[in-house]
Motif scaffolding. Sequence first.
Motif, PDB file in Angstrom:
ATOM      1  N   PHE A   1     -25.911  23.668  25.852  1.00 52.80           N
ATOM      2  CA  PHE A   1     -24.454  23.790  25.944  1.00 52.80           C
ATOM      3  C   PHE A   1     -23.897  22.462  26.437  1.00 52.80           C
ATOM      4  N   GLN A   2     -22.934  21.938  25.703  1.00 55.28           N
ATOM      5  CA  GLN A   2     -22.320  20.662  26.059  1.00 55.28           C
ATOM      6  C   GLN A   2     -21.181  20.903  27.041  1.00 55.28           C
ATOM      7  N   ILE A   3     -21.373  20.461  28.291  1.00 58.01           N
ATOM      8  CA  ILE A   3     -20.349  20.622  29.314  1.00 58.01           C
ATOM      9  C   ILE A   3     -19.310  19.507  29.204  1.00 58.01           C
ATOM     10  N   LEU A   4     -19.794  18.277  29.007  1.00 59.75           N
ATOM     11  CA  LEU A   4     -18.955  17.108  28.746  1.00 59.75           C
ATOM     12  C   LEU A   4     -19.662  16.267  27.696  1.00 59.75           C
ATOM     13  N   ASP A   5     -18.979  15.284  27.132  1.00 57.80           N
ATOM     14  CA  ASP A   5     -19.642  14.361  26.222  1.00 57.80           C
ATOM     15  C   ASP A   5     -20.793  13.678  26.966  1.00 57.80           C
ATOM     16  N   GLY A   6     -22.011  13.849  26.454  1.00 58.70           N
ATOM     17  CA  GLY A   6     -23.177  13.243  27.088  1.00 58.70           C
ATOM     18  C   GLY A   6     -23.851  14.112  28.113  1.00 58.70           C
TER      19      GLY A   6
ATOM     20  N   THR B   1     -32.941  37.478  25.039  1.00 61.62           N
ATOM     21  CA  THR B   1     -31.646  37.633  25.704  1.00 61.62           C
ATOM     22  C   THR B   1     -31.438  36.477  26.678  1.00 61.62           C
ATOM     23  N   PRO B   2     -30.182  36.079  26.942  1.00 62.75           N
ATOM     24  CA  PRO B   2     -28.946  36.615  26.344  1.00 62.75           C
ATOM     25  C   PRO B   2     -28.722  36.049  24.951  1.00 62.75           C
TER      26      PRO B   2
ATOM     27  N   VAL C   1     -23.004  34.195  25.653  1.00 62.57           N
ATOM     28  CA  VAL C   1     -22.717  33.099  26.572  1.00 62.57           C
ATOM     29  C   VAL C   1     -21.388  32.435  26.205  1.00 62.57           C
ATOM     30  N   ILE C   2     -21.169  32.220  24.925  1.00 63.37           N
ATOM     31  CA  ILE C   2     -19.985  31.494  24.468  1.00 63.37           C
ATOM     32  C   ILE C   2     -18.715  32.333  24.595  1.00 63.37           C
TER      33      ILE C   2
END
Length: 410
Positions: A233-238, A248-249, A254-255
């Motif tokens: 999962f990309q929280i911020l660029d990079g 599971t899950p 999650v999204i």
Amino acid sequence: ICITDNLMAYVIALTSGGGVPLFTRTIGDYDALPFPTIGSLNGVHMFTETHGAKLLSTRTQTAKIVWQVFNDSITIIIITVDDGGSDVHLKTLLQFIYNAMILFLGENELKSLRNVERLKKELKSIYFLIDKLLEESLLIGHITGCLDTTAFTDVDVLQDCLESFVGWCNTEFGCVLINGKLAASTSRWWNLPSTDSILLSLLVSAMVPSVSKDIAIYLPATFPDVPHRLMTFQILDGVEVCVLCGSTPSHNEVIQNQILDSYWRNCIDVLKNDMRNASKVLPPLISLDYGIQGFIILNQINRKCLATFVRAVSNFTGLDESAAIVTGNSTTTEIHCRNILVSFYKSVVDTLFPVVNKCYVADTDENTMDEDNIPIETYMCTNDYKLHALHKRNYQLFIMFSKDVPIYAL
């Protein structure tokens, strides 16, 4: 040492029994190898085996060729510029290439070779990862055998968020990657064999950036025949959060339920600050001298690597700031600095210093170093820079200095 910014390499994978080509990858602006040449390279290797000998490597005036057989089913050949280093480094690369094949297909598929034509098609899906292993990346774990990491002081905040999120995902394997380098991880991820954790970091950095991914993988050193799910999962660029989990899950769970926001919103400012210092891998509180242009530090116990290829930001020795190397504004760019340090590393390790972590199956007749007579340091001077290497206790350090730094100060 041989240093080049134009990497040249041919990698050829064939079936060991019949010599059927599985794939060929070429790095650099070079023509593809003709089939008769590939056949000759495989033929001479098979000839030596039928006569009770082993052909491990050979050299020409400018190039080096190394052969490696995996599980008596697949032979991988690499042809590259002879940098004067030990064959250990190319054997390590070949092992990572084979492990990349296991990562997507599983070891049983590669051992059985039930359907070679289908295997050739399936291998096309991993070309991007093989190319990542061959290119001049700022990630060097697959070269040193030690996982690329950062050393930021706010790791406790990231750790708390990560542990909570991983617990919700009902798994014990999770990490935070900043530009492909490990910033925080659970203890189970940290204790993965370095060959697995290095390959996972490379995989995440090699894939096309997207908000999230959910892919099936195998862990070459841990579970080579048991599939796992890797969710990123990309929280911020990079910045990527990665978890290894079971069924599971679900990815949509999650999204769609805003799980990411609830667990990671408190870390956003911390992550933004870490991204600003990502290229230096060190927190702002730690200052190095202007004379330092880059370094690689290897921890022999944890098998972790800390490396940066940008100039330092303080001036202890009194060198004129104009003499310092500025990334992107000098003949010594970040990639060029990386190439110099990696070439220096290859010239020193397994010739003067021991290999920190052998990521391949060593040959029974391979030379071993006398532990009682290992040098503790060496250095090299050129017209453009100076290099120094130190082997002491549980660490190895490779550092690049400005040419203006006097030898006695190294």
